[in-house]
Design a protein around this motif. Structure first.
Motif, PDB file in Angstrom:
ATOM      1  N   VAL A 115      31.988  28.319  42.780  1.00 30.61           N
ATOM      2  CA  VAL A 115      31.910  29.768  42.906  1.00 30.61           C
ATOM      3  C   VAL A 115      33.150  30.245  43.650  1.00 30.61           C
ATOM      4  CG1 VAL A 115      30.676  31.660  44.040  1.00 30.61           C
ATOM      5  CG2 VAL A 115      29.399  29.898  42.819  1.00 30.61           C
ATOM      6  N   SER A 116      33.711  31.365  43.206  1.00 31.12           N
ATOM      7  CA  SER A 116      34.921  31.884  43.823  1.00 31.12           C
ATOM      8  C   SER A 116      34.779  33.370  44.123  1.00 31.12           C
ATOM      9  CB  SER A 116      36.128  31.642  42.907  1.00 31.12           C
ATOM     10  OG  SER A 116      37.301  32.173  43.478  1.00 31.12           O
ATOM     11  N   CYS A 117      35.261  33.797  45.299  1.00 30.10           N
ATOM     12  CA  CYS A 117      35.308  35.206  45.686  1.00 30.10           C
ATOM     13  C   CYS A 117      36.744  35.548  46.088  1.00 30.10           C
ATOM     14  CB  CYS A 117      34.394  35.513  46.865  1.00 30.10           C
ATOM     15  SG  CYS A 117      32.694  34.962  46.682  1.00 30.10           S
ATOM     16  N   MET A 118      37.220  36.725  45.703  1.00 29.05           N
ATOM     17  CA  MET A 118      38.587  37.116  46.031  1.00 29.05           C
ATOM     18  C   MET A 118      38.601  38.441  46.795  1.00 29.05           C
ATOM     19  SD  MET A 118      41.830  37.859  43.496  1.00 29.05           S
ATOM     20  CE  MET A 118      41.658  36.260  42.707  1.00 29.05           C
ATOM     21  N   TYR A 119      39.452  38.506  47.809  1.00 29.28           N
ATOM     22  CA  TYR A 119      39.656  39.724  48.607  1.00 29.28           C
ATOM     23  C   TYR A 119      40.952  40.358  48.120  1.00 29.28           C
ATOM     24  CZ  TYR A 119      39.882  42.634  52.851  1.00 29.28           C
ATOM     25  OH  TYR A 119      39.918  43.680  53.745  1.00 29.28           O
ATOM     26  N   ARG A 120      40.886  41.597  47.608  1.00 32.88           N
ATOM     27  CA  ARG A 120      42.057  42.176  46.957  1.00 32.88           C
ATOM     28  C   ARG A 120      42.000  43.701  46.977  1.00 32.88           C
ATOM     29  NH1 ARG A 120      40.513  41.157  40.535  1.00 32.88           N
ATOM     30  NH2 ARG A 120      39.232  43.025  40.321  1.00 32.88           N
ATOM     31  N   THR A 121      43.161  44.315  46.665  1.00 33.39           N
ATOM     32  CA  THR A 121      43.238  45.750  46.406  1.00 33.39           C
ATOM     33  C   THR A 121      43.725  45.960  44.984  1.00 33.39           C
ATOM     34  OG1 THR A 121      45.494  45.821  47.308  1.00 33.39           O
ATOM     35  CG2 THR A 121      43.705  46.410  48.807  1.00 33.39           C
ATOM     36  N   VAL A 122      43.196  46.994  44.340  1.00 31.33           N
ATOM     37  CA  VAL A 122      43.614  47.329  42.979  1.00 31.33           C
ATOM     38  C   VAL A 122      44.741  48.343  43.053  1.00 31.33           C
ATOM     39  CG1 VAL A 122      42.892  48.296  40.767  1.00 31.33           C
ATOM     40  CG2 VAL A 122      41.319  46.863  42.081  1.00 31.33           C
ATOM     41  N   MET A 123      45.802  48.122  42.257  1.00 27.81           N
ATOM     42  CA  MET A 123      46.936  49.047  42.231  1.00 27.81           C
ATOM     43  C   MET A 123      46.522  50.386  41.647  1.00 27.81           C
ATOM     44  SD  MET A 123      50.035  46.518  41.052  1.00 27.81           S
ATOM     45  CE  MET A 123      50.408  45.027  42.000  1.00 27.81           C
ATOM     46  N   ASN A 124      47.169  51.452  42.110  1.00 27.48           N
ATOM     47  CA  ASN A 124      46.807  52.814  41.694  1.00 27.48           C
ATOM     48  C   ASN A 124      47.606  53.310  40.495  1.00 27.48           C
ATOM     49  OD1 ASN A 124      44.916  53.162  43.806  1.00 27.48           O
ATOM     50  ND2 ASN A 124      46.574  53.633  45.242  1.00 27.48           N
ATOM     51  N   ASP A 125      48.211  52.408  39.734  1.00 26.28           N
ATOM     52  CA  ASP A 125      49.029  52.828  38.594  1.00 26.28           C
ATOM     53  C   ASP A 125      48.265  52.800  37.272  1.00 26.28           C
ATOM     54  OD1 ASP A 125      48.740  50.130  38.271  1.00 26.28           O
ATOM     55  OD2 ASP A 125      50.875  49.628  38.356  1.00 26.28           O
ATOM     56  N   GLY A 126      46.952  52.533  37.344  1.00 29.76           N
ATOM     57  CA  GLY A 126      46.143  52.517  36.129  1.00 29.76           C
ATOM     58  C   GLY A 126      46.298  51.263  35.292  1.00 29.76           C
ATOM     59  N   SER A 127      47.037  50.286  35.769  1.00 32.35           N
ATOM     60  CA  SER A 127      47.289  49.063  35.002  1.00 32.35           C
ATOM     61  C   SER A 127      46.163  48.049  35.122  1.00 32.35           C
ATOM     62  CB  SER A 127      48.598  48.418  35.464  1.00 32.35           C
ATOM     63  OG  SER A 127      48.484  47.974  36.816  1.00 32.35           O
ATOM     64  N   GLY A 128      45.318  48.211  36.146  1.00 29.47           N
ATOM     65  CA  GLY A 128      44.266  47.238  36.386  1.00 29.47           C
ATOM     66  C   GLY A 128      44.741  46.036  37.175  1.00 29.47           C
ATOM     67  N   ARG A 129      46.042  46.012  37.509  1.00 32.22           N
ATOM     68  CA  ARG A 129      46.573  44.911  38.305  1.00 32.22           C
ATOM     69  C   ARG A 129      46.106  45.036  39.750  1.00 32.22           C
ATOM     70  NH1 ARG A 129      52.854  45.263  37.333  1.00 32.22           N
ATOM     71  NH2 ARG A 129      52.323  47.461  37.674  1.00 32.22           N
ATOM     72  N   TYR A 130      46.184  43.946  40.465  1.00 28.17           N
ATOM     73  CA  TYR A 130      45.703  43.955  41.837  1.00 28.17           C
ATOM     74  C   TYR A 130      46.603  43.085  42.722  1.00 28.17           C
ATOM     75  CZ  TYR A 130      43.730  39.522  40.231  1.00 28.17           C
ATOM     76  OH  TYR A 130      43.579  38.272  39.709  1.00 28.17           O
ATOM     77  N   THR A 131      46.457  43.318  44.027  1.00 22.14           N
ATOM     78  CA  THR A 131      47.170  42.516  45.024  1.00 22.14           C
ATOM     79  C   THR A 131      46.160  41.641  45.750  1.00 22.14           C
ATOM     80  OG1 THR A 131      48.826  44.246  45.340  1.00 22.14           O
ATOM     81  CG2 THR A 131      48.657  42.571  47.061  1.00 22.14           C
TER      82      THR A 131
END
Length: 237
Positions: free
Chosen positions: A180-196
């Motif tokens: 099982v995996s959990c990730m802590y991240r922020t989603v970029m606000n450019d609408g691309s769906g990419r995240y940091t």
């Protein structure tokens, strides 16, 4: 070449599925039975809820001594396609007795059974594990949140902390070890769906019956390029 291959393979598959269907009817392997204790004098008489279980039907209920037997049969793959039903969905079959007690079985089609009608595989309450896990980050980042998928069936939030609920169904294919995996991240606000990404937790869980043990629990850190097993901020300090 591809169309020629399909021309031969598709009819062959249909013949194999038809043979499996006929064999299943003859041997009785095409249905799945759930046997529950039966004692009317103590209110132990069961009803199946028949809610949101589109891949199978209850075809028979009978009393066999001190057991109440429910017989289920999967629908055909052609009916599933016609009704646009996802054949990989996980369903829960709920049985309730006259005392209000409930038994929750989890159900999906048996991938090892090859026939026109789906064969359903049921997991009883003593054959699966449901557990909660609340990951906690070492460094809080404004706007970041924990996400998880895979075996997750629910999530909740309390005081800013996410709790994920997982369902683990051991079988011959998956065995008894789950990751099982959990990730802590922020989603970029450019609408691309990419995240940091910032951190992630990876768990290895061993299941036995309806009990589980977390064998490994590892935290990883993202330095902007790759995942590290140590906190780069601590090393720099």
């Amino acid at each position: 070449m591809g169309s020629v291959t399909v021309f031969f393979i598709v009819p062959a598959m249909l013949i194999m599925m038809l043979f499996g269907s006929i064999a299943g009817v003859v041997t009785g392997d095409n249905v799945t039975k759930v046997e529950l204790p039966y004692n009317p004098s103590e209110g132990i008489v069961w009803e199946y809820d028949d809610v949101d279980d589109p891949l199978f039907d209850l075809v028979k209920t009978e009393i066999n001594g001190n057991e109440q037997v429910f017989t289920f049969k999967g629908i055909s793959m052609f009916d599933a396609m016609k009704e646009d039903i996802d054949s990989d969905i996980l369903m829960d079959a709920v049985f309730t007795n006259e005392n209000g007690e409930k038994l929750v079985y989890y159900v999906r089609h048996d991938y090892n059974y090859f026939a026109i009608n789906y064969k359903m595989k049921f997991w009883s309450p003593d054959e699966y594990v449901v557990f909660d896990y609340t990951p906690k980050e070492e460094t809080t980042v404004d706007g970041a949140e924990w996400v998880s998928s895979g075996y997750k069936i629910a999530e909740s939030e309390n005081d800013g902390e996410k709790t994920f609920t997982y369902l683990l169904l051991p079988d011959d294919e998956n065995g008894s070890i789950f990751k099982v995996s959990c990730m802590y991240r922020t989603v970029m606000n450019d609408g691309s769906g990419r995240y940091t990404p910032y951190e992630k937790m990876e768990l290895e869980i061993r299941v036995s019956g309806n009990e589980y043990e977390i064998k490994k629990e590892k935290r990883y850190y993202h330095d902007g390029n790759t995942w590290l097993s140590y906190n780069p901020a601590m090393k720099e300090g």
